[in-house]
Design a protein around this motif. Structure first.
Motif, PDB file in Angstrom:
ATOM      1  N   UNK A  23     -37.052  29.533  14.159  1.00  0.00           N
ATOM      2  CA  UNK A  23     -36.457  28.410  15.054  1.00  0.00           C
ATOM      3  C   UNK A  23     -34.798  27.334  14.737  1.00  0.00           C
ATOM      4  N   UNK A  24     -34.896  27.696  13.335  1.00  0.00           N
ATOM      5  CA  UNK A  24     -33.914  26.632  12.512  1.00  0.00           C
ATOM      6  C   UNK A  24     -33.017  27.584  13.308  1.00  0.00           C
ATOM      7  N   UNK A  25     -32.682  28.982  13.130  1.00  0.00           N
ATOM      8  CA  UNK A  25     -31.820  29.348  13.637  1.00  0.00           C
ATOM      9  C   UNK A  25     -31.308  29.552  15.286  1.00  0.00           C
ATOM     10  N   UNK A  26     -32.239  29.763  15.482  1.00  0.00           N
ATOM     11  CA  UNK A  26     -32.496  29.396  17.615  1.00  0.00           C
ATOM     12  C   UNK A  26     -31.457  27.685  17.731  1.00  0.00           C
ATOM     13  N   UNK A  27     -31.698  27.042  16.421  1.00  0.00           N
ATOM     14  CA  UNK A  27     -31.431  25.372  17.534  1.00  0.00           C
ATOM     15  C   UNK A  27     -29.427  25.852  16.471  1.00  0.00           C
ATOM     16  N   UNK A  28     -28.867  26.634  15.339  1.00  0.00           N
ATOM     17  CA  UNK A  28     -27.753  27.136  15.274  1.00  0.00           C
ATOM     18  C   UNK A  28     -27.081  27.947  16.220  1.00  0.00           C
ATOM     19  N   UNK A  29     -28.142  27.975  17.125  1.00  0.00           N
ATOM     20  CA  UNK A  29     -26.917  29.510  17.943  1.00  0.00           C
ATOM     21  C   UNK A  29     -26.751  28.578  19.294  1.00  0.00           C
ATOM     22  N   UNK A  30     -27.432  27.598  19.818  1.00  0.00           N
ATOM     23  CA  UNK A  30     -27.367  26.564  20.592  1.00  0.00           C
ATOM     24  C   UNK A  30     -26.649  25.409  20.340  1.00  0.00           C
ATOM     25  N   UNK A  31     -26.479  25.337  19.201  1.00  0.00           N
ATOM     26  CA  UNK A  31     -25.050  24.516  18.538  1.00  0.00           C
ATOM     27  C   UNK A  31     -23.470  25.735  19.463  1.00  0.00           C
ATOM     28  N   UNK A  32     -24.279  26.198  19.118  1.00  0.00           N
ATOM     29  CA  UNK A  32     -22.448  27.305  19.089  1.00  0.00           C
ATOM     30  C   UNK A  32     -21.949  27.592  19.988  1.00  0.00           C
ATOM     31  N   UNK A  55     -33.743  21.840  23.427  1.00  0.00           N
ATOM     32  CA  UNK A  55     -34.279  22.508  22.539  1.00  0.00           C
ATOM     33  C   UNK A  55     -34.058  21.609  20.925  1.00  0.00           C
ATOM     34  N   UNK A  56     -32.883  20.703  21.161  1.00  0.00           N
ATOM     35  CA  UNK A  56     -32.685  20.837  19.468  1.00  0.00           C
ATOM     36  C   UNK A  56     -34.226  19.531  19.423  1.00  0.00           C
ATOM     37  N   UNK A  57     -34.379  18.659  20.263  1.00  0.00           N
ATOM     38  CA  UNK A  57     -35.392  18.226  20.160  1.00  0.00           C
ATOM     39  C   UNK A  57     -36.692  19.317  19.746  1.00  0.00           C
ATOM     40  N   UNK A  58     -36.675  20.014  20.622  1.00  0.00           N
ATOM     41  CA  UNK A  58     -38.492  21.117  20.340  1.00  0.00           C
ATOM     42  C   UNK A  58     -37.972  21.539  18.421  1.00  0.00           C
ATOM     43  N   UNK A  59     -37.295  21.595  18.200  1.00  0.00           N
ATOM     44  CA  UNK A  59     -36.887  21.617  16.702  1.00  0.00           C
ATOM     45  C   UNK A  59     -36.752  20.654  16.358  1.00  0.00           C
ATOM     46  N   UNK A  60     -36.467  19.525  16.345  1.00  0.00           N
ATOM     47  CA  UNK A  60     -36.832  18.380  15.400  1.00  0.00           C
ATOM     48  C   UNK A  60     -38.698  18.164  15.336  1.00  0.00           C
ATOM     49  N   UNK A  61     -39.442  18.520  16.618  1.00  0.00           N
ATOM     50  CA  UNK A  61     -40.504  18.165  16.282  1.00  0.00           C
ATOM     51  C   UNK A  61     -41.470  19.419  16.182  1.00  0.00           C
ATOM     52  N   UNK A  62     -40.117  20.381  15.404  1.00  0.00           N
ATOM     53  CA  UNK A  62     -41.622  21.251  14.299  1.00  0.00           C
ATOM     54  C   UNK A  62     -40.539  20.557  13.499  1.00  0.00           C
ATOM     55  N   UNK A  95     -35.109  14.048   6.144  1.00  0.00           N
ATOM     56  CA  UNK A  95     -33.373  14.300   6.142  1.00  0.00           C
ATOM     57  C   UNK A  95     -33.276  15.376   6.953  1.00  0.00           C
ATOM     58  N   UNK A  96     -33.984  15.987   7.704  1.00  0.00           N
ATOM     59  CA  UNK A  96     -33.726  17.548   8.401  1.00  0.00           C
ATOM     60  C   UNK A  96     -33.304  16.826   9.761  1.00  0.00           C
ATOM     61  N   UNK A  97     -34.446  15.930   9.832  1.00  0.00           N
ATOM     62  CA  UNK A  97     -34.819  15.118  11.338  1.00  0.00           C
ATOM     63  C   UNK A  97     -33.245  14.243  11.323  1.00  0.00           C
ATOM     64  N   UNK A  98     -33.056  13.473  10.472  1.00  0.00           N
ATOM     65  CA  UNK A  98     -31.548  12.780  11.237  1.00  0.00           C
ATOM     66  C   UNK A  98     -30.377  13.989  11.061  1.00  0.00           C
ATOM     67  N   UNK A  99     -30.679  14.465  10.307  1.00  0.00           N
ATOM     68  CA  UNK A  99     -29.080  16.234  10.050  1.00  0.00           C
ATOM     69  C   UNK A  99     -29.388  16.646  11.563  1.00  0.00           C
ATOM     70  N   UNK A 148     -27.750  13.862  14.732  1.00  0.00           N
ATOM     71  CA  UNK A 148     -26.785  13.539  14.340  1.00  0.00           C
ATOM     72  C   UNK A 148     -26.525  14.623  14.811  1.00  0.00           C
ATOM     73  N   UNK A 149     -25.757  15.694  14.087  1.00  0.00           N
ATOM     74  CA  UNK A 149     -25.048  16.754  14.402  1.00  0.00           C
ATOM     75  C   UNK A 149     -25.139  17.934  15.621  1.00  0.00           C
ATOM     76  N   UNK A 150     -26.416  18.160  15.583  1.00  0.00           N
ATOM     77  CA  UNK A 150     -26.625  18.881  17.067  1.00  0.00           C
ATOM     78  C   UNK A 150     -27.286  18.439  17.760  1.00  0.00           C
ATOM     79  N   UNK A 151     -27.945  16.997  17.877  1.00  0.00           N
ATOM     80  CA  UNK A 151     -28.310  15.996  18.946  1.00  0.00           C
ATOM     81  C   UNK A 151     -27.090  15.115  19.599  1.00  0.00           C
TER      82      UNK A 151
END
Lengths: 208, 71
Positions: A82-91, A188-195, B46-50, B53-56
């Motif tokens: 899920x973390x890698x998927x967030x990275x790809x989404x950002x890209x 998508x990042x929100x879903x990652x945030x929840x996890x 800390x992960x949530x803030x990152x 801030x940066x992805x969302x």
């Protein structure tokens, strides 16, 4: 103003201007709509987070510092996916803002594939090997409710990303106008945030 | 936002991803060592803030659209 001169968001995002290229009412400009759309999306995400917050409260209230017996390695693996998927989404989002449609599509396909892999890991594997079922006491109830609700959001996120991919391949987003991509990325990042909170709550905190 | 800023955003995405991966590794190691759950909570925060801030791009909500991503 007619529907023709002010199309809906689902229409081509490049056609948000009057036919003659001038908008009299500042509240009907694309920039204004982006501002209000962003606010609306964040209000939705905040309201959705209350569901997950309630599940977190239920987990600590019912299980305390006991944690369900789950595969630690699998938990780490799906978290990494899920973390890698967030990275790809950002890209993908940055690539469309650069006007690179190929890069956007490639990264978005990667995100979708990893989302499906996450679902397969949780629902297809973890649910099958867990030593308890949904009806086997508090452990099962908490685990299946938390992962089930999250997996449902991942599934809806994958569907949303597929729609965005289709729109992107049809050329509906440009470097200047791609609100659909930004909104899907934020979801998508929100879903990652929840996890980020569910992973330690289910797999790491407490003793067996 | 110009092209140079966007390229920087790509690089920043890599840095944030590495940070999140390292924090996840630390989190996992702390759990194996049965370190205080407060530390695990702080790492998650800390992960949530990152991510926020940066992805969302949370700051975009408070800035005019012309300055916040869409040109």
């Amino acid at each position: 103003m007619s529907a023709r001169s002010f199309p809906t968001q689902s229409a081509n995002e490049t056609s948000f201007v009057e036919p003659h290229g001038h908008v009299d009412d500042p509240k009907k400009t694309y920039e204004y709509r982006i501002g209000t759309s962003r606010l609306g999306l964040w209000l939705f995400l905040i309201s959705d987070s209350f569901v997950f917050g309630a599940l977190m409260v239920a987990r600590f209230y019912l299980l305390g510092f006991h944690r369900p017996e789950l595969s630690q390695l699998l938990g780490l693996a799906v978290t990494s996916v899920l973390l890698v998927s967030s990275f790809f989404m950002n890209r993908a989002e940055v690539q469309i803002s650069l006007g690179n449609r190929r890069g956007f599509a490639t990264n978005l396909i990667g995100t979708i594939a990893l989302g499906i892999l996450f679902l397969a890991g949780v629902v297809g594997v973890e649910w099958q090997i867990a030593p308890f079922g949904p009806g086997d006491g508090v452990d099962g109830a908490i685990f299946y409710m938390m992962t089930g609700m999250h997996a449902f959001h991942v599934l809806t996120g994958v569907i949303l990303l597929l729609i965005v991919l289709r729109n992107g391949l049809r050329g509906k987003y440009t470097a200047e106008r791609h609100w659909g991509v930004e909104a899907a990325a934020n979801y998508w990042h929100f879903v990652d945030l929840v996890w980020i909170f569910f992973y330690p709550a289910l797999y790491l905190v407490g003793i067996l | 936002m110009n092209k140079m800023n966007k390229m920087n955003e790509l690089k920043r995405g890599v840095v944030v991803f590495v940070l999140l991966a390292v924090l996840t590794g630390i989190e996992f190691a702390f759990a194996l060592l049965e370190v205080s759950f407060i530390l695990l909570g702080l790492i998650a925060l800390a992960k949530a803030i990152a991510v926020l801030w940066y992805f969302m791009h949370l700051p975009r909500v408070f800035t005019p659209p012309s300055e916040g991503g869409h040109e």
